[in-house]
Design a protein around this motif. Structure first.
Motif, PDB file in Angstrom:
ATOM      1  N   GLY A 158       0.824  -1.202   0.000  1.00 19.86           N
ATOM      2  CA  GLY A 158       0.000   0.000   0.000  1.00 19.86           C
ATOM      3  C   GLY A 158       0.853   1.245   0.000  1.00 19.86           C
ATOM      4  O   GLY A 158       2.041   1.211  -0.343  1.00 19.86           O
ATOM      5  N   THR A 159       0.256   2.354   0.422  1.00 22.06           N
ATOM      6  CA  THR A 159       0.992   3.606   0.510  1.00 22.06           C
ATOM      7  C   THR A 159       2.056   3.535   1.606  1.00 22.06           C
ATOM      8  O   THR A 159       3.167   4.035   1.454  1.00 22.06           O
ATOM      9  CB  THR A 159       0.030   4.775   0.786  1.00 22.06           C
ATOM     10  N   SER A 160       1.713   2.895   2.707  1.00 22.85           N
ATOM     11  CA  SER A 160       2.668   2.658   3.792  1.00 22.85           C
ATOM     12  C   SER A 160       2.369   1.303   4.421  1.00 22.85           C
ATOM     13  O   SER A 160       1.225   0.840   4.409  1.00 22.85           O
ATOM     14  CB  SER A 160       2.592   3.767   4.848  1.00 22.85           C
ATOM     15  N   ILE A 161       3.395   0.660   4.958  1.00 28.38           N
ATOM     16  CA  ILE A 161       3.221  -0.664   5.570  1.00 28.38           C
ATOM     17  C   ILE A 161       4.017  -0.732   6.862  1.00 28.38           C
ATOM     18  O   ILE A 161       5.018  -0.035   7.045  1.00 28.38           O
ATOM     19  CB  ILE A 161       3.664  -1.804   4.631  1.00 28.38           C
ATOM     20  N   ASP A 162       3.559  -1.599   7.755  1.00 31.57           N
ATOM     21  CA  ASP A 162       4.272  -1.909   9.001  1.00 31.57           C
ATOM     22  C   ASP A 162       4.328  -3.419   9.142  1.00 31.57           C
ATOM     23  O   ASP A 162       3.336  -4.114   8.849  1.00 31.57           O
ATOM     24  CB  ASP A 162       3.562  -1.308  10.220  1.00 31.57           C
ATOM     25  N   PHE A 163       5.461  -3.916   9.623  1.00 37.05           N
ATOM     26  CA  PHE A 163       5.610  -5.363   9.806  1.00 37.05           C
ATOM     27  C   PHE A 163       6.349  -5.647  11.097  1.00 37.05           C
ATOM     28  O   PHE A 163       7.405  -5.059  11.365  1.00 37.05           O
ATOM     29  CB  PHE A 163       6.359  -5.993   8.626  1.00 37.05           C
ATOM     30  N   ASP A 164       5.783  -6.517  11.917  1.00 36.34           N
ATOM     31  CA  ASP A 164       6.385  -6.938  13.185  1.00 36.34           C
ATOM     32  C   ASP A 164       6.982  -8.321  12.971  1.00 36.34           C
ATOM     33  O   ASP A 164       6.254  -9.314  12.870  1.00 36.34           O
ATOM     34  CB  ASP A 164       5.320  -6.979  14.294  1.00 36.34           C
ATOM     35  N   LEU A 165       8.314  -8.396  12.911  1.00 36.39           N
ATOM     36  CA  LEU A 165       8.981  -9.658  12.616  1.00 36.39           C
ATOM     37  C   LEU A 165       8.721 -10.706  13.685  1.00 36.39           C
ATOM     38  O   LEU A 165       8.485 -11.879  13.378  1.00 36.39           O
ATOM     39  CB  LEU A 165      10.491  -9.419  12.473  1.00 36.39           C
ATOM     40  N   ASP A 166       8.741 -10.294  14.958  1.00 39.32           N
ATOM     41  CA  ASP A 166       8.561 -11.256  16.053  1.00 39.32           C
ATOM     42  C   ASP A 166       7.179 -11.900  16.027  1.00 39.32           C
ATOM     43  O   ASP A 166       7.028 -13.085  16.316  1.00 39.32           O
ATOM     44  CB  ASP A 166       8.793 -10.574  17.406  1.00 39.32           C
ATOM     45  N   LYS A 167       6.179 -11.118  15.670  1.00 37.72           N
ATOM     46  CA  LYS A 167       4.816 -11.628  15.636  1.00 37.72           C
ATOM     47  C   LYS A 167       4.425 -12.152  14.256  1.00 37.72           C
ATOM     48  O   LYS A 167       3.354 -12.738  14.103  1.00 37.72           O
ATOM     49  CB  LYS A 167       3.828 -10.536  16.052  1.00 37.72           C
ATOM     50  N   SER A 168       5.288 -11.942  13.271  1.00 35.43           N
ATOM     51  CA  SER A 168       4.999 -12.305  11.887  1.00 35.43           C
ATOM     52  C   SER A 168       3.640 -11.749  11.467  1.00 35.43           C
ATOM     53  O   SER A 168       2.799 -12.438  10.890  1.00 35.43           O
ATOM     54  CB  SER A 168       5.020 -13.832  11.699  1.00 35.43           C
ATOM     55  N   ALA A 169       3.445 -10.470  11.766  1.00 40.60           N
ATOM     56  CA  ALA A 169       2.174  -9.813  11.468  1.00 40.60           C
ATOM     57  C   ALA A 169       2.456  -8.410  10.960  1.00 40.60           C
ATOM     58  O   ALA A 169       3.470  -7.783  11.305  1.00 40.60           O
ATOM     59  CB  ALA A 169       1.283  -9.750  12.709  1.00 40.60           C
ATOM     60  N   GLY A 170       1.549  -7.903  10.136  1.00 40.25           N
ATOM     61  CA  GLY A 170       1.750  -6.575   9.589  1.00 40.25           C
ATOM     62  C   GLY A 170       0.445  -5.883   9.255  1.00 40.25           C
ATOM     63  O   GLY A 170      -0.637  -6.462   9.355  1.00 40.25           O
ATOM     64  N   SER A 171       0.562  -4.614   8.856  1.00 45.15           N
ATOM     65  CA  SER A 171      -0.609  -3.842   8.457  1.00 45.15           C
ATOM     66  C   SER A 171      -0.213  -2.918   7.313  1.00 45.15           C
ATOM     67  O   SER A 171       0.973  -2.628   7.106  1.00 45.15           O
ATOM     68  CB  SER A 171      -1.147  -3.022   9.633  1.00 45.15           C
ATOM     69  N   ALA A 172      -1.198  -2.460   6.587  1.00 48.71           N
ATOM     70  CA  ALA A 172      -0.946  -1.577   5.443  1.00 48.71           C
ATOM     71  C   ALA A 172      -2.008  -0.499   5.385  1.00 48.71           C
ATOM     72  O   ALA A 172      -3.167  -0.709   5.771  1.00 48.71           O
ATOM     73  CB  ALA A 172      -0.942  -2.378   4.146  1.00 48.71           C
ATOM     74  N   PHE A 173      -1.589   0.687   4.901  1.00 39.98           N
ATOM     75  CA  PHE A 173      -2.537   1.761   4.614  1.00 39.98           C
ATOM     76  C   PHE A 173      -2.451   2.078   3.128  1.00 39.98           C
ATOM     77  O   PHE A 173      -1.349   2.176   2.569  1.00 39.98           O
ATOM     78  CB  PHE A 173      -2.218   3.023   5.420  1.00 39.98           C
ATOM     79  N   GLY A 174      -3.591   2.241   2.508  1.00 42.11           N
ATOM     80  CA  GLY A 174      -3.613   2.598   1.097  1.00 42.11           C
ATOM     81  C   GLY A 174      -5.033   2.852   0.642  1.00 42.11           C
ATOM     82  O   GLY A 174      -5.993   2.489   1.329  1.00 42.11           O
ATOM     83  N   LYS A 175      -5.157   3.479  -0.501  1.00 42.04           N
ATOM     84  CA  LYS A 175      -6.474   3.749  -1.073  1.00 42.04           C
ATOM     85  C   LYS A 175      -6.519   3.241  -2.503  1.00 42.04           C
ATOM     86  O   LYS A 175      -5.487   3.174  -3.176  1.00 42.04           O
ATOM     87  CB  LYS A 175      -6.777   5.249  -1.047  1.00 42.04           C
ATOM     88  N   SER A 176      -7.712   2.914  -2.949  1.00 45.20           N
ATOM     89  CA  SER A 176      -7.852   2.357  -4.296  1.00 45.20           C
ATOM     90  C   SER A 176      -7.476   3.356  -5.372  1.00 45.20           C
ATOM     91  O   SER A 176      -7.145   2.974  -6.504  1.00 45.20           O
ATOM     92  CB  SER A 176      -9.285   1.868  -4.514  1.00 45.20           C
ATOM     93  N   ASN A 177      -7.482   4.662  -5.041  1.00 47.30           N
ATOM     94  CA  ASN A 177      -7.146   5.674  -6.047  1.00 47.30           C
ATOM     95  C   ASN A 177      -5.717   6.196  -5.892  1.00 47.30           C
ATOM     96  O   ASN A 177      -5.379   7.260  -6.428  1.00 47.30           O
ATOM     97  CB  ASN A 177      -8.145   6.829  -6.016  1.00 47.30           C
ATOM     98  N   VAL A 178      -4.872   5.451  -5.148  1.00 45.97           N
ATOM     99  CA  VAL A 178      -3.475   5.827  -4.977  1.00 45.97           C
ATOM    100  C   VAL A 178      -2.598   4.643  -5.389  1.00 45.97           C
ATOM    101  O   VAL A 178      -2.833   3.503  -4.975  1.00 45.97           O
ATOM    102  CB  VAL A 178      -3.163   6.224  -3.518  1.00 45.97           C
ATOM    103  N   ILE A 179      -1.568   4.901  -6.186  1.00 47.39           N
ATOM    104  CA  ILE A 179      -0.641   3.846  -6.607  1.00 47.39           C
ATOM    105  C   ILE A 179       0.216   3.426  -5.411  1.00 47.39           C
ATOM    106  O   ILE A 179       0.791   4.273  -4.723  1.00 47.39           O
ATOM    107  CB  ILE A 179       0.254   4.337  -7.763  1.00 47.39           C
ATOM    108  N   ALA A 180       0.301   2.143  -5.167  1.00 47.66           N
ATOM    109  CA  ALA A 180       1.023   1.629  -3.995  1.00 47.66           C
ATOM    110  C   ALA A 180       2.507   1.973  -4.054  1.00 47.66           C
ATOM    111  O   ALA A 180       3.162   1.791  -5.087  1.00 47.66           O
ATOM    112  CB  ALA A 180       0.850   0.119  -3.904  1.00 47.66           C
TER     113      ALA A 180
END
Length: 445
Positions: free
Chosen positions: A284-306
């Motif tokens: 997405g536009t920005s991403i976060d990833f937690d290596l220890d938890k093997s989990a992540g999140s992303a922010f983005g919009k359909s009208n924005v190029i990732a």
């Protein structure tokens, strides 16, 4: 005297030639007097072996439950000490794990064969997991966390040593039993967490692993694929989605990620015994990833190029040559970036492959002969696609012969439906003990 050259064999286990090497019909040979005594001793001690499994399973030893892993280790230490082994606890604080049990029996015969027996104390079930206790389901089945993977295998090691010690049949063999505390979640760096395995293998002539392999008592792991983790990081140029594909903006991070993953599949999926799996993807536009938890999140919009994307995956190969070639192909794919994108592929240190060798097949043939002499089925090579990586891979390249999958068979490993087939317990104790007895009658120089 053993003299096996550890050279790769250019064949795959599923081919008829490979199977021929170990399934040629051998005449059943009578058990000698000591082997008959081993069978009787294993039968007499079977109730104790079942109690040992129950006691170990009822101690939670998830890899990160250090106290639980130590408790299972202390139980094994007591059992092996009673047999007469010198036992030590190898602290794992340097690699952020509980540690390992190392038990040693040293023969006075300078030409005695040296055997490394490998198991592990930890399981995948955390301290707060609701799957905690041993439960007998029937005369032939029992359930519990780690019962097959691999507290049953540890019991087979200890029971085989008990039988051979009771009958004074260990004089001409030196043994190291290594029960690791981090097989399910390896400590880092691997150079420290796996050092005890490598050191034991450098000392040994033969390595035996007591994992449950593919859970088929009629197969043995003469080869195992290695495991390498990888991370793909991709960046693109953010802009309004209406501008995608043009020369000033390009394709964005997600399209480039899709191109790379599809090229991995197209160029490598036909490679025999090679697998590569993208297990997690965020973009997405920005991403976060937690290596220890093997989990992540992303922010983005359909009208924005990732702008960013990340993929975590694994790569499994049957030989170092195959692994090296696959890595190079994957890196080459990254070079053809879509317009205004860039990517990097990072490989982690992982489990090496346990390659199929002439020595491994010769050892499997000996094990198969023991099985047939006991009145059981022949044991053929397991398909390495049917089992994951294991600690024995760190030993295999340092010994003349290695073989895994000698543990307690079952189903549902790594799940809350893990069930052991108790009919395989006495069989595999007998086979392990007689194999070691037969190996002890051959000197090594």
């Amino acid at each position: 005297m053993f003299k096996i050259i550890n050279t790769p064999i250019l064949l795959f286990l599923a081919t008829s030639l490979s199977l021929l090497l170990v399934t040629v019909a051998h005449a059943k040979t009578p058990l000698d007097i000591n082997e008959q005594k081993i069978v009787k001793q294993v039968k007499l001690a079977l109730p104790q072996s079942l109690k040992d499994i129950e006691q170990a399973v009822n101690i939670n030893s998830g890899s990160m439950n250090f106290e639980g892993v130590k408790q299972v280790g202390l139980l094994a230490k007591q059992q092996l000490s009673e047999i007469g082994f010198e036992v030590q606890w190898l602290d794992g604080s340097a690699f952020n794990r509980a540690g390992h049990i190392l038990a040693t029996h040293k023969s006075n015969n300078p030409n005695a064969v040296k055997i490394l027996m490998i198991g592990h104390l930890d399981t995948v079930f955390a301290k707060d997991d609701n799957f905690q206790y041993y439960k007998r389901l029937s005369k032939i089945h029992a359930a519990g966390p780690g019962i097959a993977d691999m507290k049953g295998g540890n019991t087979i090691i200890i029971a085989a040593m008990r039988a051979l010690t009771k009958l004074n049949l260990l004089d001409n063999v030196s043994i190291k039993v290594l029960l690791t505390g981090d097989e399910e979640s390896s400590g880092r760096p691997l150079s420290l967490s796996k050092k005890a395995i490598v050191d034991g293998a450098i000392w040994a002539d033969i390595a035996l692993g007591f994992e449950n392999g593919d859970n088929n008592i009629n197969t043995g792991m003469a080869a195992r694929r290695g495991y390498t983790g990888w991370t793909l990081n991709v960046e693109g140029k953010p802009a309004h989605s209406s501008q995608i594909f043009n020369d000033e903006v390009g394709y964005g991070a997600i399209y480039e990620t899709a191109r790379i993953l599809e090229a991995f599949r197209a160029q490598l999926e036909q490679e025999e015994n090679l697998t590569f799996n993208p297990g997690m993807i965020i973009g997405g536009t920005s991403i976060d990833f937690d290596l220890d938890k093997s989990a992540g999140s992303a922010f983005g919009k359909s009208n924005v190029i990732a702008q960013k994307a990340k993929v975590k995956g694994d790569l499994r190969a049957l030989s170092n040559k195959q692994l090296k070639s696959a890595k190079q192909t994957m890196q080459n794919i990254l070079k053809n970036n879509l317009n205004h994108t860039q990517a990097e592929l990072i490989f982690e240190a992982g489990y090496p492959p346990m390659a199929l060798t002439s020595g491994n097949l010769a050892l499997l043939e000996q094990y198969s002969q023991v099985s047939q002499d006991l009145g059981y089925n022949a044991v053929i090579p397991a398909n390495p696609r049917k089992a994951g990586a294991a600690d024995i891979s760190f030993a295999a390249e340092h010994v003349d012969m290695s073989l895994d999958g000698l543990g307690l068979m079952g189903t549902g490993a790594h799940t809350k439906n893990e069930i052991a087939d108790l009919t395989t317990l006495n069989k595999n104790i007998e086979k392990a003990a007689i194999l070691i007895y037969r190996l002890s009658k051959k000197s090594h120089k």
